[in-house]
Design an enzyme around this catalytic site. Structure first.
Site, PDB file in Angstrom:
ATOM      1  N   ARG A  76     -46.977  11.661 -16.625  1.00  0.00           N
ATOM      2  CA  ARG A  76     -46.319  12.906 -17.113  1.00  0.00           C
ATOM      3  C   ARG A  76     -47.894  13.016 -18.068  1.00  0.00           C
ATOM      4  NH1 ARG A  76     -41.746  15.022 -18.646  1.00  0.00           N
ATOM      5  NH2 ARG A  76     -42.593  17.462 -19.123  1.00  0.00           N
ATOM      6  N   HIS A  92     -38.666  22.332 -13.527  1.00  0.00           N
ATOM      7  CA  HIS A  92     -39.208  21.705 -14.441  1.00  0.00           C
ATOM      8  C   HIS A  92     -40.676  20.980 -12.983  1.00  0.00           C
ATOM      9  CE1 HIS A  92     -39.307  18.826 -17.819  1.00  0.00           C
ATOM     10  NE2 HIS A  92     -38.708  17.680 -17.270  1.00  0.00           N
ATOM     11  N   GLN A 132     -43.016  17.952 -14.380  1.00  0.00           N
ATOM     12  CA  GLN A 132     -42.286  16.381 -13.915  1.00  0.00           C
ATOM     13  C   GLN A 132     -42.390  16.155 -12.825  1.00  0.00           C
ATOM     14  OE1 GLN A 132     -40.375  13.858 -16.415  1.00  0.00           O
ATOM     15  NE2 GLN A 132     -41.180  12.804 -13.884  1.00  0.00           N
ATOM     16  N   ASP A 181     -31.168  12.569 -11.290  1.00  0.00           N
ATOM     17  CA  ASP A 181     -31.614  13.403 -12.365  1.00  0.00           C
ATOM     18  C   ASP A 181     -29.790  13.068 -12.624  1.00  0.00           C
ATOM     19  OD1 ASP A 181     -32.716  13.888 -14.990  1.00  0.00           O
ATOM     20  OD2 ASP A 181     -32.558  16.087 -14.072  1.00  0.00           O
ATOM     21  N   CYS A 196     -36.126  11.097 -13.247  1.00  0.00           N
ATOM     22  CA  CYS A 196     -36.938  11.901 -14.509  1.00  0.00           C
ATOM     23  C   CYS A 196     -36.711  11.136 -15.729  1.00  0.00           C
ATOM     24  CB  CYS A 196     -37.211  13.105 -14.515  1.00  0.00           C
ATOM     25  SG  CYS A 196     -35.289  13.462 -14.873  1.00  0.00           S
ATOM     26  N   ARG A 239     -40.363  24.449 -23.831  1.00  0.00           N
ATOM     27  CA  ARG A 239     -39.501  24.253 -23.605  1.00  0.00           C
ATOM     28  C   ARG A 239     -38.555  24.593 -23.555  1.00  0.00           C
ATOM     29  NH1 ARG A 239     -36.667  17.894 -23.100  1.00  0.00           N
ATOM     30  NH2 ARG A 239     -38.260  18.137 -21.305  1.00  0.00           N
TER      31      ARG A 239
HETATM   32  N1   CP Z   1     -38.008  13.222 -18.218  1.00  0.00           N
HETATM   33  C1   CP Z   1     -38.078  14.516 -19.270  1.00  0.00           C
HETATM   34  O1   CP Z   1     -38.550  15.718 -19.343  1.00  0.00           O
HETATM   35  O2   CP Z   1     -37.817  13.700 -20.715  1.00  0.00           O
HETATM   36  P1   CP Z   1     -38.194  14.553 -21.978  1.00  0.00           P
HETATM   37  O3   CP Z   1     -36.541  15.346 -21.804  1.00  0.00           O
HETATM   38  O4   CP Z   1     -37.569  12.946 -22.607  1.00  0.00           O
HETATM   39  O5   CP Z   1     -38.584  15.234 -21.991  1.00  0.00           O
END
Ligand code: CP
Length: 314
Positions: A298, A133, A136, A230, A270, A106
């Protein structure tokens, strides 16, 4: 058995056939998880998880998922590794990928994960970048398939459907566009002026038929099979928070927006969510919301992905 090195850096890194396989496999893995059946296909394999931004779902889903597959994890952050002390990403990739079987990152720019992957001996998975992403969106699609389709023919229920994207033209919006183009549905995008989605980031032309742009979020939601949004301020854009609060005020998914979507429309987010900003509490906590299934999925879909990248079809 040797298996070709394959990364998952954006949604387009898997083909239609591969998605069909991964969704069906994820459903099987989920069924076994619910029945407390062991599924140790990645025994003795190690996943390195590199976080340059905060996370709850991504951390827990990859870590718990890898343990459930019989493997183990190493957790690294910028603050507790040499990544935060300017070790080149290419050097980090060469070293880390000699010691583990799989890497999840990430980070900020897509260029960083691309550089890591180009220097990695093992598959690299995008756990969120500024641009994309994909894990997701895979979870969102699995959730839609579970609620509106059949996991044995997972892609059929997506054809011709309308997804309304209300809010920021961000990494989630870009990835929805890629998914729509590949899997045959349409995204109705409505963002405030100045926060538009850029189809070029998704590798699409401005006139691509997989998305339509609406100035009015109500129009975007009209007839939608799925309404999704989001946060107004994604990680890395905190300095713009005040300006975004003003600009996005009319882009809150509320009961009026859900009322113009199809009667059986689903709502997804998400997470984490800010009730009263991008979504009203009655929508996210209401009957059409599937956000908890979406979050759980997920883990199941990423287990199928990790297995596929390391072992191929089982
Ligand atoms: N949706 C998502 O990626 O959540 P986090 O940021 O908690 O990993």
């Amino acid at each position: 058995m040797t298996h070709t090195l394959k990364h998952y850096l954006q949604f387009t890194d898997l083909s239609v056939d591969e998605y069909a396989y991964v969704f069906t496999r994820a459903a099987l893995i989920k069924k076994k998880f619910k029945a407390y059946e062991k599924h140790h296909t990645l025994a003795d394999r190690t996943l390195a998880m590199i976080f340059e931004k905060a996370s709850t779902r991504t951390r827990v889903s990859f870590e718990a998922g890898m343990y459930q597959l019989g493997g183990s994890v190493v957790h690294l952050t910028t603050g507790d590794s040499q990544l935060g002390r300017s070790e080149p990403i290419e050097d980090s990739a060469k070293v880390i990928s000699r010691m583990v079987d799989l890497v999840m990152i990430r980070t900020y720019g897509q260029d960083k994960i691309n550089s890591f992957a180009a220097n990695s001996r093992v598959p690299v998975i995008n756990g969120l970048t500024n641009e994309f992403h994909p894990c997701q969106i895979m979870a969102d699609l699995l959730t839609f398939i579970e609620h509106r389709g059949d996991v044995t023919t997972p892609l059929d229920c997506l054809k011709g459907k309308v997804v309304a994207w209300v809010g920021d033209g961000n990494n989630m919006a870009n990835t929805w566009l890629q998914a729509a183009d590949l899997l045959g549905f349409t995204v109705h995008v409505s963002t405030p002026s100045g926060y538009e989605v850029d189809p070029a980031i998704a590798g699409l032309m401005t006139h691509s038929e997989c998305f339509k742009v609406f100035a009015d979020p109500m129009q975007a939601c009209h007839g939608a099979d799925l309404v999704t949004t989001d946060v107004w301020t994604s990680m890395g854009y905190e300095a713009e928070n005040e300006a975004r609060q003003r600009a996005f005020a009319d882009w809150c998914v509320d009961a009026d927006m859900m009322a113009v979507a199809k009667p059986n429309a689903l709502f997804m987010h998400c997470l984490p969510a800010h009730r009263g900003e991008e979504v009203s509490a009655d929508v996210i906590d209401g009957d059409q919301s599937v956000v908890w299934d979406e979050a759980e999925n997920r883990m199941h879909v990423q287990k199928a992905l990790m297995e596929y990248l390391l072992l191929g079809r089982q």
